[in-house]
Design an enzyme around this catalytic site. Structure first.
Site, PDB file in Angstrom:
ATOM      1  N   ASP A  10       0.871  -1.170   0.000  1.00  0.00           N
ATOM      2  CA  ASP A  10       0.000   0.000   0.000  1.00  0.00           C
ATOM      3  C   ASP A  10       0.921   1.237   0.000  1.00  0.00           C
ATOM      4  OD1 ASP A  10      -2.274   1.709   0.465  1.00  0.00           O
ATOM      5  OD2 ASP A  10      -1.589   1.831   2.545  1.00  0.00           O
ATOM      6  N   ASP A  12      -0.308   5.065   0.754  1.00  0.00           N
ATOM      7  CA  ASP A  12      -0.641   6.104   1.746  1.00  0.00           C
ATOM      8  C   ASP A  12      -0.729   5.519   3.146  1.00  0.00           C
ATOM      9  OD1 ASP A  12      -0.904   8.317  -0.049  1.00  0.00           O
ATOM     10  OD2 ASP A  12      -2.662   7.293  -0.832  1.00  0.00           O
ATOM     11  N   GLU A  19      -1.084  10.912   4.467  1.00  0.00           N
ATOM     12  CA  GLU A  19      -2.469  11.398   4.600  1.00  0.00           C
ATOM     13  C   GLU A  19      -2.545  12.745   5.313  1.00  0.00           C
ATOM     14  OE1 GLU A  19      -4.709  10.387   2.876  1.00  0.00           O
ATOM     15  OE2 GLU A  19      -4.790   8.225   2.700  1.00  0.00           O
ATOM     16  N   GLY A  54      -9.787  10.064  -3.308  1.00  0.00           N
ATOM     17  CA  GLY A  54      -9.970  11.488  -3.052  1.00  0.00           C
ATOM     18  C   GLY A  54     -11.295  12.031  -3.565  1.00  0.00           C
ATOM     19  N   LYS A  55     -11.693  11.638  -4.769  1.00  0.00           N
ATOM     20  CA  LYS A  55     -12.962  12.134  -5.329  1.00  0.00           C
ATOM     21  C   LYS A  55     -14.132  11.601  -4.503  1.00  0.00           C
ATOM     22  CE  LYS A  55     -11.954  10.559  -9.580  1.00  0.00           C
ATOM     23  NZ  LYS A  55     -10.537  10.192  -9.506  1.00  0.00           N
ATOM     24  N   ARG A  57     -13.948  10.749  -1.452  1.00  0.00           N
ATOM     25  CA  ARG A  57     -13.881  11.381  -0.134  1.00  0.00           C
ATOM     26  C   ARG A  57     -14.548  12.754  -0.154  1.00  0.00           C
ATOM     27  NH1 ARG A  57      -8.296  10.586   1.411  1.00  0.00           N
ATOM     28  NH2 ARG A  57      -9.063   8.473   1.677  1.00  0.00           N
ATOM     29  N   HIS A  83     -10.334  17.810  -7.691  1.00  0.00           N
ATOM     30  CA  HIS A  83      -9.396  16.732  -7.360  1.00  0.00           C
ATOM     31  C   HIS A  83      -8.146  16.789  -8.241  1.00  0.00           C
ATOM     32  CE1 HIS A  83      -7.909  12.510  -7.254  1.00  0.00           C
ATOM     33  NE2 HIS A  83      -8.028  12.762  -5.974  1.00  0.00           N
ATOM     34  N   THR A 123      -2.707   0.389  -4.491  1.00  0.00           N
ATOM     35  CA  THR A 123      -3.144   1.582  -3.751  1.00  0.00           C
ATOM     36  C   THR A 123      -4.390   2.185  -4.360  1.00  0.00           C
ATOM     37  OG1 THR A 123      -2.506   3.827  -3.098  1.00  0.00           O
ATOM     38  CG2 THR A 123      -1.540   2.998  -5.115  1.00  0.00           C
ATOM     39  N   ASN A 129       0.404  10.293  -8.079  1.00  0.00           N
ATOM     40  CA  ASN A 129       0.913  10.434  -6.703  1.00  0.00           C
ATOM     41  C   ASN A 129       1.955   9.362  -6.399  1.00  0.00           C
ATOM     42  OD1 ASN A 129      -1.045  12.393  -6.508  1.00  0.00           O
ATOM     43  ND2 ASN A 129      -2.425  11.184  -5.239  1.00  0.00           N
ATOM     44  N   ASP A 184      -1.725  -0.275   6.120  1.00  0.00           N
ATOM     45  CA  ASP A 184      -1.807   0.481   7.380  1.00  0.00           C
ATOM     46  C   ASP A 184      -3.234   0.629   7.875  1.00  0.00           C
ATOM     47  OD1 ASP A 184      -2.451   2.290   5.195  1.00  0.00           O
ATOM     48  OD2 ASP A 184      -2.582   3.810   6.760  1.00  0.00           O
TER      49      ASP A 184
HETATM   50  C1  XBP Z   1      -5.418   6.005   0.083  1.00  0.00           C
HETATM   51  C2  XBP Z   1      -6.546   6.819  -0.307  1.00  0.00           C
HETATM   52  C3  XBP Z   1      -6.312   7.895  -1.256  1.00  0.00           C
HETATM   53  C4  XBP Z   1      -5.595   9.088  -0.708  1.00  0.00           C
HETATM   54  C5  XBP Z   1      -5.821  10.280  -1.571  1.00  0.00           C
HETATM   55  O1  XBP Z   1      -5.874   4.746   0.542  1.00  0.00           O
HETATM   56  O2  XBP Z   1      -7.663   6.610   0.111  1.00  0.00           O
HETATM   57  O3  XBP Z   1      -7.543   8.289  -1.739  1.00  0.00           O
HETATM   58  O4  XBP Z   1      -6.112   9.396   0.573  1.00  0.00           O
HETATM   59  O5  XBP Z   1      -5.423  10.027  -2.871  1.00  0.00           O
HETATM   60  P1  XBP Z   1      -4.872   3.510   0.544  1.00  0.00           P
HETATM   61  P2  XBP Z   1      -6.291  10.503  -4.121  1.00  0.00           P
HETATM   62  O6  XBP Z   1      -3.733   3.878   1.436  1.00  0.00           O
HETATM   63  O7  XBP Z   1      -5.652   2.383   1.138  1.00  0.00           O
HETATM   64  O8  XBP Z   1      -4.499   3.242  -0.877  1.00  0.00           O
HETATM   65  O9  XBP Z   1      -6.792  11.862  -3.809  1.00  0.00           O
HETATM   66  O10 XBP Z   1      -5.345  10.461  -5.283  1.00  0.00           O
HETATM   67  O11 XBP Z   1      -7.419   9.525  -4.263  1.00  0.00           O
HETATM   68 MG    MG Z   2      -3.101   3.123   3.321  1.00  0.00          MG
END
Ligand code: XBP
Ligand code: MG
Length: 255
Positions: A10, A12, A19, A54-55, A57, A83, A123, A129, A184
């Site tokens: 993973d 993030d 985050e 992100g979108k 979210r 986004h 991810t 990113n 995580d």
């Molecule tokens: C990561 C996410 C991502 C980031 C934001 O989850 O949920 O959406 O928070 O990135 P994980 P984007 O660690 O489980 O992959 O804005 O590019 O979506």
């Molecule tokens: Mg994660």
């Protein structure tokens, strides 16, 4: 149980604490630039992390935390543009080098690569990113180290759905039983487990330390370095100081 052949990472929260200090900050800058008075503080962002992507979210925020905001007719297009801006800002933040890799990440990646274990990424984040992070910490070697990069909208359903892990292991041409996932969050663990990966190692962070990790093979505070050992929160292991390839093989063998 087949031999351990690949580690699926993973990004993030696992490779780096992106985050709180990366994504959250980038979202807030993007909101400001768009003239929005939205502010995602550290506490609110923790609640928003329930939804990955992100979108997705942003939409969740509007549905649950800002219901009175007058929505534009093309909400999807509006969110996509916002986004896109956020992703640009995130890339710039990452390039400034303020978001370090977590303890033990570089060590374990290098050890796995020299032991002939294949590496992949699974991810929810936007592919750019991942590129920004790999470029920052591995330079041109990054894309070579990770054979498969499964990220963002390549699948319809984000974590905790199994799709992104399934996408990655299909491209590795491996059975799920030959893989270990490093995560995580509970959403990430559920995604890996439901894709059939039985050995999931969790490195906790401030946002995920309260989550239920029933099903994980090992939960630690970090992968650790010799001078900065890890602490085991859950797992059937003897006293360890580090998560290394030998330990992952052992966990994989018993799962
Ligand atoms: C990561 C996410 C991502 C980031 C934001 O989850 O949920 O959406 O928070 O990135 P994980 P984007 O660690 O489980 O992959 O804005 O590019 O979506
Ligand atoms: Mg994660």
């Amino acid at each position: 149980m087949s031999k351990l052949e690949a580690l699926l990472w993973d990004v993030d929260g696992t490779l780096a604490d992106t985050e709180r200090d990366g994504h959250r900050v980038a979202f807030n800058h993007a909101f400001e630039q768009a003239g929005l008075d939205w502010q995602w503080d550290i506490g609110l962002y923790g609640k928003l992390l329930k939804v990955t992507g992100g979108k997705e979210r942003i939409r969740y925020y509007l549905d649950e935390f800002n219901r009175d905001w007058p929505r534009p007719s093309d909400l999807e297009g509006f969110i996509a543009a916002l986004h896109k801006e956020k992703s640009q800002i995130y890339g710039d933040l990452m390039a400034q080098g303020g978001i370090p890799l977590r303890s033990g990440v570089l060590r374990l990646i290098r050890e796995a690569a020299t032991s002939g274990i294949r590496l992949a990424i699974a991810t929810t984040t936007t592919p750019a990113n991942v590129d920004a992070l790999l470029e920052q910490y591995f330079g041109s070697e990054g894309r070579k180290l990770f054979e498969v990069i499964a990220a963002g909208d390549v699948v319809a359903n984000k974590k905790p759905a199994p799709d992104i892990y399934q996408w990655a292991i299909e491209r590795l041409k491996l059975p799920a039983s030959a893989c270990v996932a490093l995560e995580d969050s509970q959403n990430g663990m559920r995604s890996a487990l439901s894709a059939g990966i039985e050995t999931v190692v969790i490195t906790l962070n401030d946002y995920t330390s309260h989550e239920d990790f029933t099903g994980a093979a090992l939960v630690v505070d970090q992968l650790g370095e010799p001078e900065n050992p890890c602490q085991v929160i859950k797992g059937d292991v003897d006293a360890i100081e580090l998560v290394d390839v030998g330990l992952l093989k052992q966990l994989h063998g018993v799962s």
